[in-house]
Scaffold this motif. Structure first.
Motif, PDB file in Angstrom:
ATOM      1  N   TYR A  15       0.845  -1.192   0.000  1.00 22.16           N
ATOM      2  CA  TYR A  15       0.000   0.000   0.000  1.00 22.16           C
ATOM      3  C   TYR A  15       0.878   1.239   0.000  1.00 22.16           C
ATOM      4  CZ  TYR A  15      -3.654   3.279   1.191  1.00 22.16           C
ATOM      5  OH  TYR A  15      -4.523   4.335   1.170  1.00 22.16           O
ATOM      6  N   ASP A  16       0.635   2.117  -0.948  1.00 24.52           N
ATOM      7  CA  ASP A  16       1.379   3.365  -1.053  1.00 24.52           C
ATOM      8  C   ASP A  16       0.498   4.492  -0.534  1.00 24.52           C
ATOM      9  OD1 ASP A  16       3.131   5.394  -1.696  1.00 24.52           O
ATOM     10  OD2 ASP A  16       2.719   5.326  -3.844  1.00 24.52           O
ATOM     11  N   GLU A  17       0.854   5.020   0.630  1.00 21.07           N
ATOM     12  CA  GLU A  17       0.040   6.064   1.251  1.00 21.07           C
ATOM     13  C   GLU A  17       0.009   7.345   0.431  1.00 21.07           C
ATOM     14  OE1 GLU A  17       1.275   6.663   5.278  1.00 21.07           O
ATOM     15  OE2 GLU A  17       0.835   4.601   5.838  1.00 21.07           O
ATOM     16  N   GLU A  18       1.087   7.634  -0.257  1.00 18.73           N
ATOM     17  CA  GLU A  18       1.152   8.858  -1.055  1.00 18.73           C
ATOM     18  C   GLU A  18       0.151   8.844  -2.207  1.00 18.73           C
ATOM     19  OE1 GLU A  18       4.517  10.911  -3.757  1.00 18.73           O
ATOM     20  OE2 GLU A  18       5.107  10.429  -1.698  1.00 18.73           O
ATOM     21  N   SER A  19       0.058   7.714  -2.897  1.00 20.54           N
ATOM     22  CA  SER A  19      -0.885   7.621  -4.015  1.00 20.54           C
ATOM     23  C   SER A  19      -2.226   7.018  -3.593  1.00 20.54           C
ATOM     24  CB  SER A  19      -0.282   6.800  -5.155  1.00 20.54           C
ATOM     25  OG  SER A  19      -0.035   5.486  -4.725  1.00 20.54           O
ATOM     26  N   ASP A  20      -2.322   6.570  -2.331  1.00 23.02           N
ATOM     27  CA  ASP A  20      -3.549   6.027  -1.763  1.00 23.02           C
ATOM     28  C   ASP A  20      -4.073   4.808  -2.540  1.00 23.02           C
ATOM     29  OD1 ASP A  20      -5.564   5.975   0.174  1.00 23.02           O
ATOM     30  OD2 ASP A  20      -6.918   7.144  -1.101  1.00 23.02           O
ATOM     31  N   CYS A  21      -3.143   3.917  -2.915  1.00 17.76           N
ATOM     32  CA  CYS A  21      -3.526   2.689  -3.598  1.00 17.76           C
ATOM     33  C   CYS A  21      -2.435   1.629  -3.412  1.00 17.76           C
ATOM     34  CB  CYS A  21      -3.770   2.927  -5.079  1.00 17.76           C
ATOM     35  SG  CYS A  21      -2.288   3.382  -5.984  1.00 17.76           S
ATOM     36  N   TYR A  22      -2.758   0.400  -3.802  1.00 16.17           N
ATOM     37  CA  TYR A  22      -1.778  -0.680  -3.753  1.00 16.17           C
ATOM     38  C   TYR A  22      -0.966  -0.691  -5.043  1.00 16.17           C
ATOM     39  CZ  TYR A  22      -3.722  -2.661   0.459  1.00 16.17           C
ATOM     40  OH  TYR A  22      -4.113  -2.858   1.756  1.00 16.17           O
ATOM     41  N   CYS A  23       0.332  -0.936  -4.917  1.00 13.31           N
ATOM     42  CA  CYS A  23       1.229  -0.935  -6.064  1.00 13.31           C
ATOM     43  C   CYS A  23       2.253  -2.052  -5.920  1.00 13.31           C
ATOM     44  CB  CYS A  23       1.982   0.382  -6.165  1.00 13.31           C
ATOM     45  SG  CYS A  23       0.951   1.830  -6.241  1.00 13.31           S
ATOM     46  N   CYS A  24       2.765  -2.483  -7.046  1.00 13.48           N
ATOM     47  CA  CYS A  24       3.858  -3.453  -7.042  1.00 13.48           C
ATOM     48  C   CYS A  24       5.147  -2.673  -6.819  1.00 13.48           C
ATOM     49  CB  CYS A  24       3.915  -4.197  -8.370  1.00 13.48           C
ATOM     50  SG  CYS A  24       5.220  -5.439  -8.431  1.00 13.48           S
ATOM     51  N   GLU A  25       5.930  -3.103  -5.833  1.00 15.84           N
ATOM     52  CA  GLU A  25       7.151  -2.361  -5.531  1.00 15.84           C
ATOM     53  C   GLU A  25       8.348  -2.812  -6.371  1.00 15.84           C
ATOM     54  OE1 GLU A  25       8.459  -2.747  -1.496  1.00 15.84           O
ATOM     55  OE2 GLU A  25       8.555  -4.908  -1.591  1.00 15.84           O
ATOM     56  N   MET A  26       8.160  -3.792  -7.237  1.00 16.90           N
ATOM     57  CA  MET A  26       9.243  -4.250  -8.098  1.00 16.90           C
ATOM     58  C   MET A  26       9.398  -3.293  -9.288  1.00 16.90           C
ATOM     59  SD  MET A  26      10.236  -6.756  -6.377  1.00 16.90           S
ATOM     60  CE  MET A  26      11.561  -7.231  -7.430  1.00 16.90           C
ATOM     61  N   ASP A  27      10.607  -3.208  -9.799  1.00 15.59           N
ATOM     62  CA  ASP A  27      10.860  -2.381 -10.972  1.00 15.59           C
ATOM     63  C   ASP A  27      10.481  -3.171 -12.227  1.00 15.59           C
ATOM     64  OD1 ASP A  27      11.860  -0.203  -9.560  1.00 15.59           O
ATOM     65  OD2 ASP A  27      13.873  -1.033  -9.526  1.00 15.59           O
ATOM     66  N   LEU A  28       9.281  -2.910 -12.726  1.00 19.96           N
ATOM     67  CA  LEU A  28       8.780  -3.612 -13.905  1.00 19.96           C
ATOM     68  C   LEU A  28       9.213  -2.873 -15.161  1.00 19.96           C
ATOM     69  CD1 LEU A  28       5.120  -4.191 -12.697  1.00 19.96           C
ATOM     70  CD2 LEU A  28       7.040  -5.765 -12.506  1.00 19.96           C
ATOM     71  N   ASP A  29       9.555  -3.651 -16.199  1.00 22.08           N
ATOM     72  CA  ASP A  29       9.854  -2.994 -17.468  1.00 22.08           C
ATOM     73  C   ASP A  29       8.528  -2.596 -18.132  1.00 22.08           C
ATOM     74  OD1 ASP A  29       8.798  -5.205 -18.847  1.00 22.08           O
ATOM     75  OD2 ASP A  29      10.764  -6.014 -19.335  1.00 22.08           O
ATOM     76  N   GLU A  30       8.598  -1.962 -19.267  1.00 23.67           N
ATOM     77  CA  GLU A  30       7.397  -1.422 -19.910  1.00 23.67           C
ATOM     78  C   GLU A  30       6.374  -2.511 -20.240  1.00 23.67           C
ATOM     79  OE1 GLU A  30       6.232   1.147 -23.880  1.00 23.67           O
ATOM     80  OE2 GLU A  30       8.306   1.159 -23.153  1.00 23.67           O
ATOM     81  N   ASP A  31       6.818  -3.633 -20.781  1.00 23.38           N
ATOM     82  CA  ASP A  31       5.904  -4.728 -21.138  1.00 23.38           C
ATOM     83  C   ASP A  31       5.265  -5.332 -19.888  1.00 23.38           C
ATOM     84  OD1 ASP A  31       6.425  -4.436 -23.845  1.00 23.38           O
ATOM     85  OD2 ASP A  31       8.096  -5.870 -23.795  1.00 23.38           O
ATOM     86  N   GLU A  32       6.062  -5.543 -18.857  1.00 23.36           N
ATOM     87  CA  GLU A  32       5.534  -6.103 -17.616  1.00 23.36           C
ATOM     88  C   GLU A  32       4.522  -5.149 -16.978  1.00 23.36           C
ATOM     89  OE1 GLU A  32       9.376  -8.706 -16.105  1.00 23.36           O
ATOM     90  OE2 GLU A  32       9.227  -6.591 -15.547  1.00 23.36           O
ATOM     91  N   TYR A  33       4.805  -3.869 -17.043  1.00 24.97           N
ATOM     92  CA  TYR A  33       3.909  -2.878 -16.447  1.00 24.97           C
ATOM     93  C   TYR A  33       2.559  -2.850 -17.162  1.00 24.97           C
ATOM     94  CZ  TYR A  33       2.435   1.363 -14.095  1.00 24.97           C
ATOM     95  OH  TYR A  33       1.750   2.264 -13.337  1.00 24.97           O
TER      96      TYR A  33
END
Length: 60
Positions: A15-33
């Motif tokens: 959970y990212d409090e700044e954006s107020d949503c859940y996010c993947c903390e891994m560095d995804l490349d463009e295709d993965e994202y």
């Protein structure tokens, strides 16, 4: 790894409090994202189970 992974059970899904949503903390490349955003990210190479008791069950 299972055939399909659920981001909600992944320890990298935080959970990212700044954006107020859940996010993947891994560095995804463009295709993965793009796959991540379209909910078609199966067999995620970064999936890590958030189940703390998984190891204990294997020991028993």
């Amino acid at each position: 790894m299972s055939a399909s992974t659920n981001c909600e059970t992944c320890s990298n899904y935080i959970y990212d409090e700044e954006s107020d949503c859940y996010c993947c903390e891994m560095d995804l490349d463009e295709d993965e994202y793009i796959k991540f955003l379209s909910y078609s990210f199966y067999d995620c190479p970064y999936y890590c189970s958030d189940d703390d008791y998984k190891i204990v069950r294997k020991q028993n």
